[in-house]
Write a protein that holds these residues in place. Structure first.
Motif, PDB file in Angstrom:
ATOM      1  N   MET A  36       0.812  -1.217   0.000  1.00 56.49           N
ATOM      2  CA  MET A  36       0.000   0.000   0.000  1.00 56.49           C
ATOM      3  C   MET A  36       0.844   1.265   0.000  1.00 56.49           C
ATOM      4  N   HIS A  37       2.093   1.161   0.455  1.00 59.83           N
ATOM      5  CA  HIS A  37       2.958   2.331   0.462  1.00 59.83           C
ATOM      6  C   HIS A  37       3.368   2.729  -0.957  1.00 59.83           C
ATOM      7  N   GLN A  38       3.099   1.868  -1.954  1.00 57.40           N
ATOM      8  CA  GLN A  38       3.381   2.187  -3.348  1.00 57.40           C
ATOM      9  C   GLN A  38       2.159   2.770  -4.066  1.00 57.40           C
ATOM     10  N   ASP A  39       1.030   2.788  -3.395  1.00 57.53           N
ATOM     11  CA  ASP A  39      -0.172   3.364  -3.995  1.00 57.53           C
ATOM     12  C   ASP A  39       0.055   4.863  -4.235  1.00 57.53           C
ATOM     13  N   PRO A  40      -0.233   5.385  -5.436  1.00 55.85           N
ATOM     14  CA  PRO A  40       0.050   6.798  -5.749  1.00 55.85           C
ATOM     15  C   PRO A  40      -0.573   7.783  -4.760  1.00 55.85           C
ATOM     16  N   THR A  41      -1.801   7.538  -4.369  1.00 54.23           N
ATOM     17  CA  THR A  41      -2.456   8.451  -3.419  1.00 54.23           C
ATOM     18  C   THR A  41      -1.754   8.431  -2.072  1.00 54.23           C
ATOM     19  N   VAL A  42      -1.421   7.222  -1.607  1.00 56.30           N
ATOM     20  CA  VAL A  42      -0.735   7.100  -0.324  1.00 56.30           C
ATOM     21  C   VAL A  42       0.659   7.721  -0.404  1.00 56.30           C
ATOM     22  N   LYS A  43       1.357   7.510  -1.529  1.00 58.56           N
ATOM     23  CA  LYS A  43       2.701   8.064  -1.694  1.00 58.56           C
ATOM     24  C   LYS A  43       2.674   9.590  -1.629  1.00 58.56           C
ATOM     25  N   ARG A  44       1.667  10.200  -2.283  1.00 55.48           N
ATOM     26  CA  ARG A  44       1.571  11.660  -2.236  1.00 55.48           C
ATOM     27  C   ARG A  44       1.336  12.153  -0.818  1.00 55.48           C
ATOM     28  N   ARG A  45       0.515  11.440  -0.075  1.00 58.50           N
ATOM     29  CA  ARG A  45       0.247  11.844   1.307  1.00 58.50           C
ATOM     30  C   ARG A  45       1.494  11.668   2.166  1.00 58.50           C
ATOM     31  N   ILE A  46       2.255  10.596   1.934  1.00 57.98           N
ATOM     32  CA  ILE A  46       3.495  10.387   2.692  1.00 57.98           C
ATOM     33  C   ILE A  46       4.485  11.502   2.380  1.00 57.98           C
ATOM     34  N   GLU A  47       4.624  11.834   1.096  1.00 56.79           N
ATOM     35  CA  GLU A  47       5.552  12.891   0.697  1.00 56.79           C
ATOM     36  C   GLU A  47       5.157  14.233   1.305  1.00 56.79           C
ATOM     37  N   ARG A  48       3.851  14.517   1.308  1.00 55.61           N
ATOM     38  CA  ARG A  48       3.380  15.783   1.883  1.00 55.61           C
ATOM     39  C   ARG A  48       3.651  15.822   3.385  1.00 55.61           C
ATOM     40  N   THR A  49       3.450  14.698   4.065  1.00 57.83           N
ATOM     41  CA  THR A  49       3.719  14.644   5.502  1.00 57.83           C
ATOM     42  C   THR A  49       5.199  14.876   5.785  1.00 57.83           C
ATOM     43  N   VAL A  50       6.073  14.258   4.965  1.00 55.12           N
ATOM     44  CA  VAL A  50       7.523  14.457   5.128  1.00 55.12           C
ATOM     45  C   VAL A  50       7.875  15.929   4.903  1.00 55.12           C
ATOM     46  N   GLU A  51       7.288  16.549   3.881  1.00 54.76           N
ATOM     47  CA  GLU A  51       7.546  17.963   3.608  1.00 54.76           C
ATOM     48  C   GLU A  51       7.140  18.839   4.797  1.00 54.76           C
ATOM     49  N   GLN A  52       5.993  18.551   5.375  1.00 53.49           N
ATOM     50  CA  GLN A  52       5.523  19.328   6.519  1.00 53.49           C
ATOM     51  C   GLN A  52       6.456  19.177   7.714  1.00 53.49           C
ATOM     52  N   LEU A  53       6.928  17.951   7.953  1.00 52.05           N
ATOM     53  CA  LEU A  53       7.857  17.719   9.059  1.00 52.05           C
ATOM     54  C   LEU A  53       9.169  18.458   8.837  1.00 52.05           C
ATOM     55  N   LEU A  54       9.690  18.408   7.606  1.00 50.10           N
ATOM     56  CA  LEU A  54      10.936  19.104   7.307  1.00 50.10           C
ATOM     57  C   LEU A  54      10.762  20.618   7.403  1.00 50.10           C
TER      58      LEU A  54
END
Length: 225
Positions: A36-54
Motif C-alpha cells: 500500500m505504500h506504493q499506492d500513488p495516493t498514499v505516496k503523495r500523502r506520505i511525501e506531503r507529511t515528510v515535507e511538513q515535518l521538514l
C-alpha cells in the motif's frame, strides 16, 4: 486521552496505550506487506507529511538561532517607543455643525446643564447616544486640535471655547486623567516571541522564494483597482 482516563489506574492506562502503539505498528507493517505504500495516493500523502515535518523542523531551527534575548529587548524598546505610553484622558464631547451652535451649547453646559444629556440631545457625532463619552485615549489617538484642548483641560472642567476640527465644532468635558505605565518585558515576552517568530518565518519564506525559480500555473491575478 479523554478526561475520564484520569479515573482509571495508571497501569490500566499504560497498558491501553502500549496496545494502541503495538496495533499501529503492526498495521503499518501489514500495509507495507500488501504494497500500500506504493499506492500513488498514499505516496503523495506520505511525501506531503515528510515535507511538513521538514518545513516545521527548519522553521524551528531558524527561530531558535535568530530569536534571542537581544532581539527581544530590541523589540521591547521599539514597542515602548511606538506605543507612546503616558497620560490618558477620559472625555465627553458634543459635536455640532457651526460655531454658533457650539457656543450656545457651551453656554448651557457652563450654566450647569447635564453635559451627557446635552450630548444625547444635540450632538451629531456617533458618541452622542452614549452621552458623548469617548472613553480613555492618548493624545495621538485624536486629531491634534481636539487632543490639545482635551489635554489642556483639568478633570471636571469644560473647554473654555469650542474646538474646530474637520468634523465640526466640539464642546469638550474632561472627566478624568491618568498615567499609563508600560508593561514589563516579562508581561509582553510571550507576545513579542510570537511576533518575532512569525517575522523570522516570513523572512525565511521570502528569502527562499527569491533564490528559487518559481512558476505558478493556473493562478488568478488579483483584480485591478
Amino acid at each position: 486521552l479523554p478526561l475520564q482516563a484520569s479515573q482509571y489506574p495508571e497501569k490500566f492506562v499504560t497498558n491501553f496505550l502500549i496496545t494502541r502503539l503495538i496495533d499501529a505498528r503492526l498495521t503499518a507493517v501489514e500495509a507495507r506487506r500488501q504494497g500500500m505504500h506504493q499506492d500513488p495516493t498514499v505516496k503523495r500523502r506520505i511525501e506531503r507529511t515528510v515535507e511538513q515535518l521538514l518545513q516545521n523542523a527548519l522553521l524551528k531551527k531558524e527561530v531558535k538561532q535568530r530569536l534571542g534575548e537581544k532581539q527581544l529587548r530590541q523589540a521591547y524598546r521599539k514597542m515602548l517607543k511606538d506605543a507612546r505610553y503616558g497620560d490618558e484622558v477620559r472625555a465627553r464631547h458634543i459635536l455640532l455643525k457651526t460655531q454658533k451652535e457650539a457656543l450656545a451649547v457651551l453656554s448651557r453646559a457652563q450654566r450647569g446643564e447635564d453635559f451627557a444629556e446635552l450630548a444625547q440631545e444635540l450632538s451629531i457625532g456617533p458618541s452622542g447616544k452614549s452621552g458623548g463619552d469617548l472613553g480613555y485615549f492618548t493624545a495621538g489617538r485624536m486629531v491634534p486640535p481636539f487632543s490639545a484642548a482635551a489635554f489642556a483641560t483639568r478633570p471636571g472642567q469644560i473647554t473654555s471655547t469650542p474646538v474646530k476640527t474637520q468634523f465640526g465644532w466640539h464642546v469638550i468635558k474632561v472627566e478624568d486623567r491618568r498615567r499609563i505605565s508600560p508593561p514589563s518585558l516579562k508581561e509582553v515576552r510571550p507576545q513579542l516571541q510570537r511576533e518575532l517568530a512569525q517575522k523570522i518565518r516570513e523572512d525565511l519564506h521570502a528569502s527562499l522564494r527569491a533564490k528559487a525559480k518559481v512558476k505558478k500555473i493556473g493562478t488568478i491575478e488579483a483584480p485591478r483597482k
